[in-house]
Design a protein around this motif. Sequence first.
Motif, PDB file in Angstrom:
ATOM      1  N   VAL A  60      16.089  -1.398  -3.488  1.00 43.57           N
ATOM      2  CA  VAL A  60      16.262  -0.340  -4.489  1.00 43.57           C
ATOM      3  C   VAL A  60      16.195  -0.976  -5.869  1.00 43.57           C
ATOM      4  O   VAL A  60      17.126  -1.653  -6.312  1.00 43.57           O
ATOM      5  N   ASP A  61      15.060  -0.769  -6.553  1.00 45.08           N
ATOM      6  CA  ASP A  61      14.885  -1.313  -7.893  1.00 45.08           C
ATOM      7  C   ASP A  61      14.731  -0.179  -8.899  1.00 45.08           C
ATOM      8  O   ASP A  61      14.995   0.986  -8.585  1.00 45.08           O
ATOM      9  N   GLY A  62      14.295  -0.516 -10.105  1.00 41.10           N
ATOM     10  CA  GLY A  62      14.181   0.495 -11.145  1.00 41.10           C
ATOM     11  C   GLY A  62      13.196   1.601 -10.808  1.00 41.10           C
ATOM     12  O   GLY A  62      13.461   2.787 -11.065  1.00 41.10           O
ATOM     13  N   LEU A  63      12.055   1.232 -10.226  1.00 36.71           N
ATOM     14  CA  LEU A  63      11.075   2.244  -9.852  1.00 36.71           C
ATOM     15  C   LEU A  63      11.641   3.172  -8.784  1.00 36.71           C
ATOM     16  O   LEU A  63      11.416   4.388  -8.822  1.00 36.71           O
ATOM     17  N   THR A  64      12.387   2.617  -7.852  1.00 36.66           N
ATOM     18  CA  THR A  64      12.972   3.422  -6.777  1.00 36.66           C
ATOM     19  C   THR A  64      13.895   4.501  -7.329  1.00 36.66           C
ATOM     20  O   THR A  64      13.745   5.691  -7.017  1.00 36.66           O
ATOM     21  N   VAL A  71      11.711  12.930  -7.756  1.00 39.76           N
ATOM     22  CA  VAL A  71      11.449  13.618  -6.489  1.00 39.76           C
ATOM     23  C   VAL A  71      12.504  14.680  -6.207  1.00 39.76           C
ATOM     24  O   VAL A  71      12.191  15.815  -5.823  1.00 39.76           O
ATOM     25  N   THR A  72      13.770  14.341  -6.382  1.00 47.10           N
ATOM     26  CA  THR A  72      14.832  15.314  -6.083  1.00 47.10           C
ATOM     27  C   THR A  72      14.827  16.460  -7.092  1.00 47.10           C
ATOM     28  O   THR A  72      15.170  17.597  -6.741  1.00 47.10           O
ATOM     29  N   PHE A  73      14.435  16.186  -8.329  1.00 44.44           N
ATOM     30  CA  PHE A  73      14.352  17.262  -9.314  1.00 44.44           C
ATOM     31  C   PHE A  73      13.268  18.267  -8.924  1.00 44.44           C
ATOM     32  O   PHE A  73      13.511  19.485  -8.881  1.00 44.44           O
ATOM     33  N   MET A 107      11.619   9.677  -0.627  1.00 48.26           N
ATOM     34  CA  MET A 107      12.682   8.827  -1.163  1.00 48.26           C
ATOM     35  C   MET A 107      12.771   7.519  -0.381  1.00 48.26           C
ATOM     36  O   MET A 107      13.018   6.448  -0.958  1.00 48.26           O
ATOM     37  N   GLY A 108      12.562   7.585   0.918  1.00 51.60           N
ATOM     38  CA  GLY A 108      12.547   6.363   1.717  1.00 51.60           C
ATOM     39  C   GLY A 108      11.345   5.501   1.408  1.00 51.60           C
ATOM     40  O   GLY A 108      11.439   4.266   1.373  1.00 51.60           O
ATOM     41  N   LEU A 109      10.187   6.141   1.173  1.00 54.02           N
ATOM     42  CA  LEU A 109       8.960   5.397   0.900  1.00 54.02           C
ATOM     43  C   LEU A 109       9.090   4.527  -0.350  1.00 54.02           C
ATOM     44  O   LEU A 109       8.682   3.362  -0.346  1.00 54.02           O
ATOM     45  N   VAL A 110       9.655   5.083  -1.415  1.00 54.36           N
ATOM     46  CA  VAL A 110       9.737   4.324  -2.662  1.00 54.36           C
ATOM     47  C   VAL A 110      10.798   3.225  -2.593  1.00 54.36           C
ATOM     48  O   VAL A 110      10.870   2.373  -3.492  1.00 54.36           O
ATOM     49  N   ALA A 111      11.629   3.256  -1.542  1.00 59.34           N
ATOM     50  CA  ALA A 111      12.626   2.197  -1.360  1.00 59.34           C
ATOM     51  C   ALA A 111      12.216   1.205  -0.278  1.00 59.34           C
ATOM     52  O   ALA A 111      12.809   0.127  -0.173  1.00 59.34           O
ATOM     53  N   ALA A 112      11.204   1.534   0.522  1.00 60.10           N
ATOM     54  CA  ALA A 112      10.830   0.700   1.662  1.00 60.10           C
ATOM     55  C   ALA A 112      10.284  -0.650   1.203  1.00 60.10           C
ATOM     56  O   ALA A 112       9.460  -0.721   0.293  1.00 60.10           O
ATOM     57  N   ASP A 113      10.739  -1.709   1.872  1.00 60.23           N
ATOM     58  CA  ASP A 113      10.240  -3.053   1.576  1.00 60.23           C
ATOM     59  C   ASP A 113       9.475  -3.636   2.759  1.00 60.23           C
ATOM     60  O   ASP A 113       8.506  -4.363   2.572  1.00 60.23           O
ATOM     61  N   HIS A 114       9.881  -3.318   3.964  1.00 60.66           N
ATOM     62  CA  HIS A 114       9.171  -3.818   5.139  1.00 60.66           C
ATOM     63  C   HIS A 114       7.813  -3.118   5.249  1.00 60.66           C
ATOM     64  O   HIS A 114       7.712  -1.909   5.081  1.00 60.66           O
ATOM     65  N   LEU A 115       6.782  -3.883   5.538  1.00 60.13           N
ATOM     66  CA  LEU A 115       5.440  -3.329   5.582  1.00 60.13           C
ATOM     67  C   LEU A 115       5.297  -2.234   6.636  1.00 60.13           C
ATOM     68  O   LEU A 115       4.670  -1.201   6.391  1.00 60.13           O
ATOM     69  N   ALA A 116       5.878  -2.452   7.815  1.00 56.12           N
ATOM     70  CA  ALA A 116       5.776  -1.452   8.880  1.00 56.12           C
ATOM     71  C   ALA A 116       6.506  -0.169   8.501  1.00 56.12           C
ATOM     72  O   ALA A 116       6.025   0.942   8.783  1.00 56.12           O
ATOM     73  N   LEU A 117       7.682  -0.296   7.865  1.00 58.47           N
ATOM     74  CA  LEU A 117       8.429   0.881   7.434  1.00 58.47           C
ATOM     75  C   LEU A 117       7.649   1.636   6.364  1.00 58.47           C
ATOM     76  O   LEU A 117       7.580   2.876   6.386  1.00 58.47           O
ATOM     77  N   PHE A 118       7.059   0.914   5.434  1.00 63.30           N
ATOM     78  CA  PHE A 118       6.262   1.539   4.377  1.00 63.30           C
ATOM     79  C   PHE A 118       5.107   2.329   4.988  1.00 63.30           C
ATOM     80  O   PHE A 118       4.853   3.480   4.615  1.00 63.30           O
ATOM     81  N   ALA A 119       4.403   1.720   5.946  1.00 62.59           N
ATOM     82  CA  ALA A 119       3.268   2.392   6.584  1.00 62.59           C
ATOM     83  C   ALA A 119       3.713   3.617   7.376  1.00 62.59           C
ATOM     84  O   ALA A 119       3.053   4.664   7.347  1.00 62.59           O
ATOM     85  N   ALA A 120       4.832   3.515   8.080  1.00 63.30           N
ATOM     86  CA  ALA A 120       5.320   4.633   8.887  1.00 63.30           C
ATOM     87  C   ALA A 120       5.715   5.811   8.003  1.00 63.30           C
ATOM     88  O   ALA A 120       5.416   6.976   8.321  1.00 63.30           O
ATOM     89  N   LEU A 121       6.375   5.534   6.887  1.00 65.13           N
ATOM     90  CA  LEU A 121       6.779   6.606   5.978  1.00 65.13           C
ATOM     91  C   LEU A 121       5.573   7.219   5.272  1.00 65.13           C
ATOM     92  O   LEU A 121       5.555   8.431   4.995  1.00 65.13           O
ATOM     93  N   TRP A 122       4.572   6.411   4.978  1.00 61.92           N
ATOM     94  CA  TRP A 122       3.329   6.926   4.383  1.00 61.92           C
ATOM     95  C   TRP A 122       2.671   7.921   5.336  1.00 61.92           C
ATOM     96  O   TRP A 122       2.235   8.996   4.928  1.00 61.92           O
ATOM     97  N   LEU A 123       2.612   7.566   6.611  1.00 62.50           N
ATOM     98  CA  LEU A 123       2.040   8.455   7.619  1.00 62.50           C
ATOM     99  C   LEU A 123       2.872   9.732   7.749  1.00 62.50           C
ATOM    100  O   LEU A 123       2.316  10.846   7.782  1.00 62.50           O
ATOM    101  N   ALA A 124       4.194   9.593   7.809  1.00 56.12           N
ATOM    102  CA  ALA A 124       5.066  10.760   7.949  1.00 56.12           C
ATOM    103  C   ALA A 124       4.925  11.691   6.751  1.00 56.12           C
ATOM    104  O   ALA A 124       4.925  12.925   6.903  1.00 56.12           O
TER     105      ALA A 124
END
Length: 495
Positions: A60-64, A71-73, A107-124
């Motif tokens: 969770v960094d500044g961009l996140t 997103v929530t707004f 919200m999970g995508l912009v916080a994801a660091d693991h490559l597999a998690l990032f790809a899975a959330l992108w697909l979802a």
Amino acid sequence: MSGRNSTTTVGSLPDTAADSPLVPVALTWLVWSMLAASIAVLAVRVRTGFTWEVPGVVAVDGLTVLMWVVVTFFSGIVHSYSRRYMAGSRVKTPFFATVFGFTVVVMGLVAADHLALFAALWLAMGLLMAKLIGIVGGWDQAQAAASVARRYFLASSGLLGLALAALWWATGATTVSGVAAAADTLGGPVWLAAAGALVLAAMIQSALIPFHGWLLSSMTAPTPASALMHAGFVNAGGILLTRFAPVVTVDPALMLAIVAVGGASAIGGKLLKSVQTDVKGQLGCSTVGQMGFMIMQAGLGFFGAAITHLILHGFYKAYQFLSSGSEVEHTSPGDGTPHTVGPVASVAGAAVTLLTGLAGGALFAVLTGKGTTADSGLLLTLFVVFTTLHAARSAVQHTSLSATARYGAVPLVFFPAIGIYAVVYSAVSALVPVSAVTTDLTLLHGLVAVAFVAIYTGIETGVHERSQRLYVALLNAGQPAADTVLTATEDYNEY
């Protein structure tokens, strides 16, 4: 929407506060609570500069936290709007559940660091958006549109998976941060395949030309879903390029190519918009063009500017879609296409427009420090001036002012707008964990800029309208998939 899944309503709509199922009410309150929590986290981030992570999983960094707020707004607005819009619909609860699920996934995508998690959330994310497009189960055109979008999103996910696999192979890193740290070692065919796949995945998700077909075919989506799509979903391309900025900035030639494809989409979107006859179609083509501007800014190395653009465009486009009904009510047919600067414009009017743009560029340069030297910052200033001036002129064009009065009104709208843009850009750049990567200007940069300005000016003056062949080509290119188009009014008859 098709009435096959809706309850016929006679008279006024029900009171949404007293006659709403539990799920929409609960999810609406939950999203607004998530916004409040995100704002609190952002405030803590700005004050302390903290970075929280689960090593190897999320970071969770500044961009996140910034994107959490955005997103929530937007999601909160869509949830609240939809309680009235979806009143009486049988798919109201599934619609709210899907919108909320989409919000959580992003919200999970912009916080994801693991490559597999990032790809899975992108697909979802893509699959959930396709579901929203075809949320009305009994409407054949909606199901066809969802199928078209799903194919594009699966292609985007496949390209992303290829890129991430190649980056893992080249660096041995399994996280986004690990790939970024090892970017200095990248090069050769593996890097080129990975970087090219990343760019293509971003282009598909952001509906850049020639991948804009899914967006123009998605008009079957409920209007609040369209607002979420155009204000949030298409921005994923900019997020992707920002997260993998160290990868795409390895070679200046690739960055120039990104500028070129973004510029082509910015011009193409504006041309396609000129032949659209319906409000949502025009808004869709506008999104294609604006996403082109966003990708151009990333290609110039100013990822903070790309994030700024997607945020400001998101606010503007969410408003435009949610008020599209009133736009139809207040729009009457005209004899031609209006131009604030057209073939009959006076030399004085054109001079005012030119001087306004130059003054606005100087203001942006003073506020941001960009455009004061002969590097890519100069092109950033040029493109920001173009997109902001266009937005200001579009706003003035929809007023009842005379043609002469519009020239005086444009600066009154333009200067505050570009000032806000510069301030937001500076604030966002402080949060985005990617520094600007400026490059020296080359002849190719100059050619791209000259071509862009010449074509854009031609469009603004209506020169393109003289070619019937161009009109037909644009009309064909701007058509949605055939099976997503209503061919009989009975297919849309709610009663």
